[in-house]
Write an enzyme that holds these catalytic residues in place. Structure first.
Site, PDB file in Angstrom:
ATOM      1  N   GLU A   1      -7.304  12.150  -3.445  1.00 52.47           N
ATOM      2  CA  GLU A   1      -7.358  11.367  -4.587  1.00 52.47           C
ATOM      3  C   GLU A   1      -7.563  11.416  -5.529  1.00 52.47           C
ATOM      4  O   GLU A   1      -9.581  11.393  -4.626  1.00 52.47           O
ATOM      5  CB  GLU A   1      -6.722   9.868  -4.440  1.00 52.47           C
ATOM      6  CG  GLU A   1      -5.221  10.175  -3.762  1.00 52.47           C
ATOM      7  CD  GLU A   1      -5.270   7.904  -3.433  1.00 52.47           C
ATOM      8  OE1 GLU A   1      -4.387   7.445  -4.353  1.00 52.47           O
ATOM      9  OE2 GLU A   1      -6.173   7.167  -2.454  1.00 52.47           O
TER      10      GLU A   1
ATOM     11  N   LYS B   1       8.786  10.483   0.415  1.00 47.54           N
ATOM     12  CA  LYS B   1       8.646  11.797   0.101  1.00 47.54           C
ATOM     13  C   LYS B   1       8.874  12.619   0.299  1.00 47.54           C
ATOM     14  O   LYS B   1       9.478  13.229   1.512  1.00 47.54           O
ATOM     15  CB  LYS B   1       6.801  12.018   0.019  1.00 47.54           C
ATOM     16  CG  LYS B   1       6.414  11.348  -0.382  1.00 47.54           C
ATOM     17  CD  LYS B   1       4.671  11.220  -0.504  1.00 47.54           C
ATOM     18  CE  LYS B   1       3.294  10.269  -1.178  1.00 47.54           C
ATOM     19  NZ  LYS B   1       3.135  10.509  -2.853  1.00 47.54           N
TER      20      LYS B   1
ATOM     21  N   ASP C   1       6.648   2.221   3.795  1.00 46.79           N
ATOM     22  CA  ASP C   1       6.090   3.021   3.698  1.00 46.79           C
ATOM     23  C   ASP C   1       6.064   4.562   2.935  1.00 46.79           C
ATOM     24  O   ASP C   1       6.969   4.670   3.799  1.00 46.79           O
ATOM     25  CB  ASP C   1       5.160   4.103   4.713  1.00 46.79           C
ATOM     26  CG  ASP C   1       3.834   4.317   4.390  1.00 46.79           C
ATOM     27  OD1 ASP C   1       4.276   5.302   4.251  1.00 46.79           O
ATOM     28  OD2 ASP C   1       2.897   4.336   5.577  1.00 46.79           O
ATOM     29  N   HIS C   2       5.616   4.164   2.070  1.00 46.32           N
ATOM     30  CA  HIS C   2       6.587   4.572   1.324  1.00 46.32           C
ATOM     31  C   HIS C   2       6.168   6.727   1.328  1.00 46.32           C
ATOM     32  O   HIS C   2       7.064   7.408   0.784  1.00 46.32           O
ATOM     33  CB  HIS C   2       5.657   4.897  -0.238  1.00 46.32           C
ATOM     34  CG  HIS C   2       4.649   5.282  -1.308  1.00 46.32           C
ATOM     35  ND1 HIS C   2       3.343   4.613  -0.707  1.00 46.32           N
ATOM     36  CD2 HIS C   2       4.048   6.707  -2.157  1.00 46.32           C
ATOM     37  CE1 HIS C   2       2.371   5.286  -1.326  1.00 46.32           C
ATOM     38  NE2 HIS C   2       3.350   6.383  -2.247  1.00 46.32           N
TER      39      HIS C   2
ATOM     40  N   ASP D   1      -6.174   1.040   4.243  1.00 49.19           N
ATOM     41  CA  ASP D   1      -4.992   1.084   3.615  1.00 49.19           C
ATOM     42  C   ASP D   1      -4.442   2.513   3.490  1.00 49.19           C
ATOM     43  O   ASP D   1      -3.117   2.484   2.674  1.00 49.19           O
ATOM     44  CB  ASP D   1      -6.365   1.537   2.248  1.00 49.19           C
ATOM     45  CG  ASP D   1      -5.215   1.480   0.333  1.00 49.19           C
ATOM     46  OD1 ASP D   1      -4.607   0.628   0.508  1.00 49.19           O
ATOM     47  OD2 ASP D   1      -5.707   2.931  -0.339  1.00 49.19           O
TER      48      ASP D   1
ATOM     49  N   ARG E   1       5.874 -15.534 -11.840  1.00 45.15           N
ATOM     50  CA  ARG E   1       4.869 -17.131 -11.726  1.00 45.15           C
ATOM     51  C   ARG E   1       5.352 -17.176 -13.578  1.00 45.15           C
ATOM     52  O   ARG E   1       5.701 -18.390 -14.148  1.00 45.15           O
ATOM     53  CB  ARG E   1       3.601 -16.726 -11.256  1.00 45.15           C
ATOM     54  CG  ARG E   1       3.922 -18.275 -10.196  1.00 45.15           C
ATOM     55  CD  ARG E   1       2.879 -18.091  -9.892  1.00 45.15           C
ATOM     56  NE  ARG E   1       2.058 -17.248 -10.043  1.00 45.15           N
ATOM     57  CZ  ARG E   1       0.729 -16.766  -8.791  1.00 45.15           C
ATOM     58  NH1 ARG E   1       0.623 -17.942  -8.338  1.00 45.15           N
ATOM     59  NH2 ARG E   1      -0.091 -15.689  -8.706  1.00 45.15           N
TER      60      ARG E   1
ATOM     61  N   HIS F   1      -0.199   6.031   6.105  1.00 42.08           N
ATOM     62  CA  HIS F   1       0.243   6.808   5.329  1.00 42.08           C
ATOM     63  C   HIS F   1      -0.218   7.810   6.313  1.00 42.08           C
ATOM     64  O   HIS F   1       0.522   8.616   7.113  1.00 42.08           O
ATOM     65  CB  HIS F   1      -0.095   7.558   3.655  1.00 42.08           C
ATOM     66  CG  HIS F   1       0.034   6.408   3.137  1.00 42.08           C
ATOM     67  ND1 HIS F   1       1.307   5.622   3.074  1.00 42.08           N
ATOM     68  CD2 HIS F   1      -0.378   5.651   1.886  1.00 42.08           C
ATOM     69  CE1 HIS F   1       0.928   4.461   2.365  1.00 42.08           C
ATOM     70  NE2 HIS F   1      -0.016   4.483   1.661  1.00 42.08           N
TER      71      HIS F   1
ATOM     72  N   LYS G   1       3.430  -2.449   2.787  1.00 40.14           N
ATOM     73  CA  LYS G   1       1.954  -2.098   3.261  1.00 40.14           C
ATOM     74  C   LYS G   1       1.257  -2.900   2.570  1.00 40.14           C
ATOM     75  O   LYS G   1       1.630  -2.438   0.674  1.00 40.14           O
ATOM     76  CB  LYS G   1       1.927  -0.679   3.031  1.00 40.14           C
ATOM     77  CG  LYS G   1       2.105   0.281   2.379  1.00 40.14           C
ATOM     78  CD  LYS G   1       1.121   1.301   2.934  1.00 40.14           C
ATOM     79  CE  LYS G   1      -0.371   0.892   2.325  1.00 40.14           C
ATOM     80  NZ  LYS G   1      -1.486   0.952   1.040  1.00 40.14           N
TER      81      LYS G   1
HETATM   82  C1  BG6 Z   1      -0.185   3.009  -2.009  1.00 39.28           C
HETATM   83  C2  BG6 Z   1      -2.582   2.903  -1.287  1.00 39.28           C
HETATM   84  O1  BG6 Z   1      -0.670   3.285  -0.429  1.00 39.28           O
HETATM   85  O2  BG6 Z   1      -1.146   4.303  -1.792  1.00 39.28           O
HETATM   86  C3  BG6 Z   1      -2.977   3.481  -2.501  1.00 39.28           C
HETATM   87  O3  BG6 Z   1      -2.526   1.669  -1.263  1.00 39.28           O
HETATM   88  C4  BG6 Z   1      -3.086   5.400  -2.905  1.00 39.28           C
HETATM   89  O4  BG6 Z   1      -4.386   3.252  -2.640  1.00 39.28           O
HETATM   90  C5  BG6 Z   1      -1.783   5.309  -3.052  1.00 39.28           C
HETATM   91  O5  BG6 Z   1      -3.371   5.257  -3.753  1.00 39.28           O
HETATM   92  C6  BG6 Z   1      -1.460   7.498  -2.755  1.00 39.28           C
HETATM   93  O6  BG6 Z   1       0.228   7.189  -2.939  1.00 39.28           O
HETATM   94  P1  BG6 Z   1       0.526   8.647  -3.261  1.00 39.28           P
HETATM   95  O7  BG6 Z   1       2.048   8.733  -3.610  1.00 39.28           O
HETATM   96  O8  BG6 Z   1      -0.407   8.827  -5.277  1.00 39.28           O
HETATM   97  O9  BG6 Z   1       0.087   9.784  -2.917  1.00 39.28           O
END
Ligand code: BG6
Length: 488
Positions: A218, A184, A179-180, A237, A50, A242, A150
């Site tokens: 984390e 990995k 889902d990243h 989250d 935007r 994950h 996500k």
């Molecule tokens: C995200 C979450 O999907 O994954 C975040 O929304 C989290 O809250 C993150 O910090 C963690 O990803 P990574 O790759 O740093 O372990």
């Protein structure tokens, strides 16, 4: 030397192009792929958002983010400048009526042969609107693809509404749900470790395995995402996506090929076999926590409530005893744990084997074997075995790790998960993306637990920032005569 097979030329439109994810992850990942020669020169990357600005200002913004988030990427500044020339910007209010989308239609008008991808790096509440506008404007062609970040909704009902709405324009074979964690390297390595090594499969079951632990800890707090996070919490989250995906990769049956549907069907079977946690056992099998003030790496860290600016009951930590009701895993708990502001950043899967049937070296002589898969940081695999401690003076048994450190074994840079995933979208490979029925099954399980917590009421236990979570999480393990694997 790694070999990179170039993908076909593409037009990638990133909605939410000025947002954190796009600047921190997507553009730096594309830059890396470009520098490795994987992105053909006819490709275009179009940022849409935007904010009023032109392409030059957008390129400057991406450049600034690159310096911040990928400081070592550009050995050759000339090559980086070349990459920047592939970026364009279109100002667009995604919720505006179709005729206001003319700038994007214009930008894509003469580009018919490139693979066309729409990446929705926006709030999920915009997913359906954007997909439908793409349909109305004719931008969504029969072969174009959509990528959804996500979270897909916040429960089963909202996720279904999103998938239905998006599904009216993009069929399942063109829908890439990210889902990243699946991108990995070490997560993909789980499949290789399990199915490319004959010695693993025969011992991979309740016959020899005592339990599995999956920890994603984390150090970071909510980092400017308080509004989103406070409505979400750790279960939505991190666990619904994950951690459950990691559990699936540990627990799935051997797929008969690496074909996307073969793998996703096996993951779905695991999710369907996950026992729901109801109100009767939520207190025994789950622990919710929220960080209070504490110290992270010696520096004071504020409490969660202070970070979000109000008292809150949102969980920033969760520990769960999950159970997979199938023949392979009956009686083998999967302990899941994730939290923000923990003692260290550490994602790890620990498979703990049973004790030997007869303790011929005396009680406590031999520790149970453990296979520890370290996903991040210090990626590697460590197999804890018992050996005789050298030297005279009695036979002493010691547990020591057989270490496979990926940094030592491979000298390549570890690509970010998004690098792999973005190239897979261009290639049309869905293996590492979630199928709709998987997302539904994961939400079904998470919804049951959220309802159980709701019914039970109460608040998350406090834990000091910089700790390993509330003591109740250790007590949950204690009750099963087990302990979390928390190496110093
Ligand atoms: C995200 C979450 O999907 O994954 C975040 O929304 C989290 O809250 C993150 O910090 C963690 O990803 P990574 O790759 O740093 O372990």
């Amino acid at each position: 030397m790694a070999e990179f097979i170039p993908v076909p030329p593409f037009d990638l439109v990133v909605f939410g192009a000025t947002g954190d994810l796009a600047l921190r992850k997507l553009f730096p990942s594309l830059l890396h792929r470009y520098l490795d020669g994987q992105i053909p020169p006819q490709s275009r990357i179009i940022g849409a958002a935007r904010t009023a600005m032109d392409t030059a200002a957008f390129r400057a913004m991406v450049h600034e983010a690159r310096v911040k988030f990928a400081p070592n990427a550009c050995v050759d500044e000339g090559k980086c400048a070349e990459f920047m020339a592939h970026l364009e910007y279109v100002q667009l209010d995604a919720s505006a009526p179709a005729f206001d989308w003319a700038p994007l239609t214009q930008a894509l008008k003469n580009s018919k042969d490139n693979v066309r991808i729409f990446y929705l790096s926006t709030a999920p509440s915009l997913f359906v609107t954007i997909a439908q506008r793409l349909g109305e404007t004719g931008l969504a062609t029969a072969t174009s693809r959509i990528v959804l970040e996500k979270p897909i909704g916040r429960d089963l009902a909202s996720s279904r509404a999103i998938n239905d709405g998006v599904g009216e324009v993009f069929d399942e074979s063109r829908t890439f749900r990210i889902d990243h964690y699946l991108g990995k390297e070490t997560v993909q390595n789980l499949l290789v470790l399990r199915f490319a090594n004959m010695l693993i499969e025969p011992i991979w079951s309740r016959a020899t395995i005592d339990h599995v632990q999956i920890t994603v800890a984390e150090e970071l707090g909510v980092e400017g995402r308080a509004d989103y996070y406070d409505k979400s919490g750790a279960l939505r989250d991190m666990v619904q996506n994950h951690l459950l995906q990691l559990l699936c990769l540990v627990a799935l049956e051997p797929p008969n090929s690496m074909d996307a549907d073969a793998i996703r069907t096996e993951k779905l079977k695991v999710l369907s076999a996950l026992r729901r946690v109801g109100a009767a056992d939520a207190a025994q099998k789950t622990v919710r926590g929220q960080y209070r003030a504490g110290l992270i790496a010696g520096k004071p860290a504020p409490a969660y409530a202070e970070e979000v600016g109000r008292p809150s009951k949102t969980e920033t930590f969760v520990a769960i005893k999950a159970e997979v009701d199938n023949w392979r895993w009956a009686g083998v708990p999967f302990y899941l744990r994730t939290g923000k502001r923990m003692s260290a950043r550490r994602s790890e899967i620990v498979v703990q084997f049973k004790d030997t049937p007869v303790p011929i070296f005396g009680a406590g002589g031999a520790a149970p074997n453990k296979l520890v898969m370290r996903l991040q940081p210090d990626e590697g695999v460590h197999l804890w075995l018992n050996v005789k401690e050298p030297g005279p003076g009695g036979l002493r048994v010691k547990s020591v790790p057989l270490n496979l450190s990926f940094a030592d074994a491979f000298t390549l840079r570890y690509p970010d998960a998004y690098e792999r995933l973005l190239m897979d979208v261009v290639r049309g490979n869905l293996s590492l993306f979630m199928r709709r029925d998987e997302v539904d099954a994961a939400w079904g399980w998470a919804d049951a637990l959220l309802a159980a917590w709701d019914r039970a009421g109460g608040e998350p236990y406090g834990y000091a920032a910089g700790s390993n979570g509330p003591t109740q999480s250790a007590l949950m393990m204690d009750r099963d005569a087990r302990a979390w694997w928390d190496p110093e």
